[in-house]
Design a protein around this motif. Structure first.
Motif, PDB file in Angstrom:
ATOM      1  N   ALA A  65      35.552  41.126  36.761  1.00 16.88           N
ATOM      2  CA  ALA A  65      34.636  42.234  37.030  1.00 16.88           C
ATOM      3  C   ALA A  65      33.604  41.859  38.076  1.00 16.88           C
ATOM      4  O   ALA A  65      33.239  42.674  38.925  1.00 16.88           O
ATOM      5  N   GLN A  68      34.835  42.176  41.565  1.00 14.17           N
ATOM      6  CA  GLN A  68      35.069  43.541  42.021  1.00 14.17           C
ATOM      7  C   GLN A  68      33.791  44.356  42.187  1.00 14.17           C
ATOM      8  O   GLN A  68      33.765  45.307  42.960  1.00 14.17           O
ATOM      9  N   SER A 174      33.408  43.972  32.037  1.00 15.60           N
ATOM     10  CA  SER A 174      34.378  42.909  31.774  1.00 15.60           C
ATOM     11  C   SER A 174      35.544  43.425  30.956  1.00 15.60           C
ATOM     12  O   SER A 174      36.700  43.078  31.207  1.00 15.60           O
ATOM     13  N   ALA A 177      37.747  45.448  33.193  1.00 16.23           N
ATOM     14  CA  ALA A 177      38.524  44.594  34.089  1.00 16.23           C
ATOM     15  C   ALA A 177      39.622  43.861  33.333  1.00 16.23           C
ATOM     16  O   ALA A 177      40.721  43.665  33.850  1.00 16.23           O
ATOM     17  N   ARG A 181      43.876  44.259  35.552  1.00 21.22           N
ATOM     18  CA  ARG A 181      43.196  43.399  36.513  1.00 21.22           C
ATOM     19  C   ARG A 181      42.444  44.198  37.555  1.00 21.22           C
ATOM     20  O   ARG A 181      41.614  43.672  38.274  1.00 21.22           O
ATOM     21  N   THR A 182      42.710  45.503  37.671  1.00 18.95           N
ATOM     22  CA  THR A 182      41.940  46.359  38.562  1.00 18.95           C
ATOM     23  C   THR A 182      40.943  47.132  37.730  1.00 18.95           C
ATOM     24  O   THR A 182      41.310  47.761  36.748  1.00 18.95           O
ATOM     25  N   LEU A 183      39.684  47.092  38.094  1.00 19.09           N
ATOM     26  CA  LEU A 183      38.616  47.693  37.299  1.00 19.09           C
ATOM     27  C   LEU A 183      38.734  49.208  37.280  1.00 19.09           C
ATOM     28  O   LEU A 183      38.973  49.842  38.287  1.00 19.09           O
TER      29      LEU A 183
END
Length: 199
Positions: A65, A68, A174, A177, A181-183
């Motif tokens: 997180a 990103q 968190s 995320a 893996r992509t927020l």
């Protein structure tokens, strides 16, 4: 919010509960009279904010997180993610921030290090205008003493409230995320928010 599973849910709930206790303690300092919250409770809440926030920050780095949402060029992502939070959470965060700012504003001007002993109520300060410089004592009335104590406690409650609120945001980010893996924006219990994906 479906992203908040297992330890994330526990962590998020714990941080918000601590934040709520901070705000209640701070609000009690505005009540009339001499009653004040126990100093041990305030100190405990202040100290607890450091490890709780540290764990939330570590989780934001390990989940991805932080990469990103923080750092150069990511301010727009952080802003968009905050805008896509459920309305209840946005209102809660706005309320926490406003109340904490009010606590700082009303406590900063009168938060002397008030003390009491057999001789009465007072606070001391370092008098730099005197030659030689020395510690000066300012006498306080009993009501001024308790007001000074309340102002002190107000600031010591407002600071961890802000830290706990920020920690809860990091836990939420968190969890989002870690869910992929992509927020993505968190899902509400009553439905799904728009879920933009940022690569």
């Amino acid at each position: 919010m479906r992203e908040l599973t297992d330890s994330y849910r526990v962590h998020f709930g714990l941080v918000l509960v601590l934040c709520g206790v901070d705000l209640l303690c701070m609000a009690s300092t505005w009540l009339p009279g001499e009653g004040i919250v126990p100093k041990r409770l305030v100190v405990g809440l202040f100290v607890s904010s450091f490890p709780v926030f540290a764990v939330a920050l570590i989780r934001s780095f390990t989940s991805g997180a932080a990469a990103q949402l923080m750092g150069r060029g990511n301010a727009d992502r952080l802003f968009r993610y905050a805008l896509l939070l459920p309305p209840t959470l946005k209102l809660a965060y706005a309320f926490i921030i406003c109340l904490a700012v009010l606590g700082f504003a009303t406590g900063a001007g009168t938060a002397e290090d008030a003390q009491a002993d057999a001789s009465g109520y007072y606070y001391t300060y370092w008098d730099k205008t005197a030659h030689p410089q020395h510690s000066a004592r300012v006498e306080l009335t009993e009501s001024e003493y308790y007001e000074a104590l309340k102002s002190q406690l107000r600031i010591f409650c407002a600071a961890p409230a802000m830290v706990h609120a920020l920690g809860s945001f990091f836990v939420l980010a968190s969890a989002s995320a870690a869910a992929g893996r992509t927020l993505t924006a968190p899902e509400c219990s009553y439905g799904s928010a728009e879920r933009p994906r940022w690569s």
